[in-house]
Enzyme design. Sequence first.
Site, mmCIF file in Angstrom:
data_model
loop_
_atom_site.group_PDB
_atom_site.id
_atom_site.type_symbol
_atom_site.label_atom_id
_atom_site.label_comp_id
_atom_site.label_asym_id
_atom_site.label_seq_id
_atom_site.Cartn_x
_atom_site.Cartn_y
_atom_site.Cartn_z
ATOM 1 N N THR B 173 49.462 33.147 36.685
ATOM 2 C CA THR B 173 48.555 33.764 35.373
ATOM 3 C C THR B 173 47.523 34.884 35.736
ATOM 4 O O THR B 173 46.612 35.038 36.987
ATOM 5 C CB THR B 173 47.761 32.760 34.601
ATOM 6 O OG1 THR B 173 48.261 31.968 34.341
ATOM 7 C CG2 THR B 173 46.851 33.157 33.066
ATOM 8 N N PHE B 175 44.778 37.294 34.385
ATOM 9 C CA PHE B 175 43.418 37.442 33.537
ATOM 10 C C PHE B 175 42.968 38.589 33.351
ATOM 11 O O PHE B 175 42.976 39.879 34.882
ATOM 12 C CB PHE B 175 42.004 36.534 33.900
ATOM 13 C CG PHE B 175 42.661 34.849 33.995
ATOM 14 C CD1 PHE B 175 42.070 34.284 33.034
ATOM 15 C CD2 PHE B 175 43.555 34.728 35.468
ATOM 16 C CE1 PHE B 175 42.764 32.699 32.719
ATOM 17 C CE2 PHE B 175 43.492 32.755 35.054
ATOM 18 C CZ PHE B 175 43.366 32.240 33.800
#
Lengths: 277, 277
Positions: B173, B175
Amino acid sequence: MSIIAFQGEHGAYSEIASLKYFGDKVKLSPSFSIDLVFNKVKTGKADFGVVPVENSSFGSIFETYDYLSKYDLFITGELNLQVNHYLLAEKKYKLDEIKKVYSHPQALGQSSEFLKTLKNAKIHPAYDTAGSAIISGPEKGEPVAIVASKNAAAIYGLKILKANIQNNKENYTRFLVISKKSNKQKIASPKSSICFELQNVPGSLFKALSIFALRDINLAKIESRPIPQKPFQYVFYVDLYADLSEQKIKNAINHLEEIAVSVKKFGAYETGKIFRS
Amino acid sequence: MSIIAFQGEHGAYSEIASLKYFGDKVKLSPSFSIDLVFNKVKTGKADFGVVPVENSSFGSIFETYDYLSKYDLFITGELNLQVNHYLLAEKKYKLDEIKKVYSHPQALGQSSEFLKTLKNAKIHPAYDTAGSAIISGPEKGEPVAIVASKNAAAIYGLKILKANIQNNKENYTRFLVISKKSNKQKIASPKSSICFELQNVPGSLFKALSIFALRDINLAKIESRPIPQKPFQYVFYVDLYADLSEQKIKNAINHLEEIAVSVKKFGAYETGKIFRS
């Protein structure tokens, strides 16, 4: 009689879309998920599938893009449905008594501004809009509401607590019609859909788009989806205002195949009309 | 001491990302939603916010793109977190006793293959991964599991029923770090983010991308988001491998402003490092 698989339960927007597109001389097959719609068409349990691909307020429905690549099917049509959301509950409840609201995350997102005004209600994503009326079965008798279509009110015997609760009155969902066979009919106002993976080198997307721009082929939409095995690399889905059977487009696709890792063609279809739900 | 707002409860992946990026000499501020993270930074309740923007298996987090446009903030950093999901429950339960699984839709999507093998369990989307451990509070004592981080097991005193349940072991992921002030530090390996709306005429995206391609400015990512007031028109979000303060990039942005309806600049930042969760 053709069998049409759609995502959701009776009363779902996909069912309304199916009826607008095919008329009522078809057999409608409710399907729990978008995956199941693709599966029914792939295995011959349905002749056509109707799946949402994009909402004008909330954006693309990723699942549909991913299943287009996974299943080897064609797009044979599209339509745009103007979507009006309703807050529905059992007849005995008033708006300020509602404690829980269920619906599909897309419908909840499209109605977020109105839902924020319900101070006592918790918002719960569910797998469907109309289907959540059935899911809430165990909670029958409790102060539960759903965000769904006007049709769902009639089908499930629910009261309209509030009409047209979507954030944006100009709220459209675009649906695709999918089939095992590509379109053979003459297309008056054609659109075609392809997807392609490019080499991970600078300027590759620019080069791919130039293939179409230099031939005056217009793009309707571009969407990127991740390739799970290749972190932060993408497959591009492109809709073109063109018919894949035209020589100019065949040349463009050949050109694209020269530079792409892979190209998939989903067929050509009539540009979607607008219907009111 | 800087205050860092992150999306979710203690144990959330955004908290792990915040600690990896800032170290532990900061005050961490859990926030119910991505909207609230942006809000805390905008109103000065936090110095920085840490929000997920993209997962390598599941795709973009649309909310973050939409709030980037809505709030007038800058991106000052990014990082990539390798995400390992765990199925957690109270100590007394075995895997085959689980009746309900809660987690954030993204975490459920990333673990869908494993979750399909749980024949007796119903899957429920929740607002958070770690937070769902708290949400399931009223169900304490019931056979409920959550999909969350290893950290959440320790924080909430839960047992690991199954480790590394994500579909793809290479699951990352990305960010973003957001702030009211743009980056003033020297950037070794720069990235910049912009968004723009183009006139709805054929070839406009091709022309916009040519502005960067002809100057040898490389794109990291392009994402389109709908404009709710203009059905089926889009805002494009583009990440460039470049620093907005370079003259070449300034020229490119000026050129883009010549042809675009509007252009927004979110600042320049160091290209994200990879961390393991």
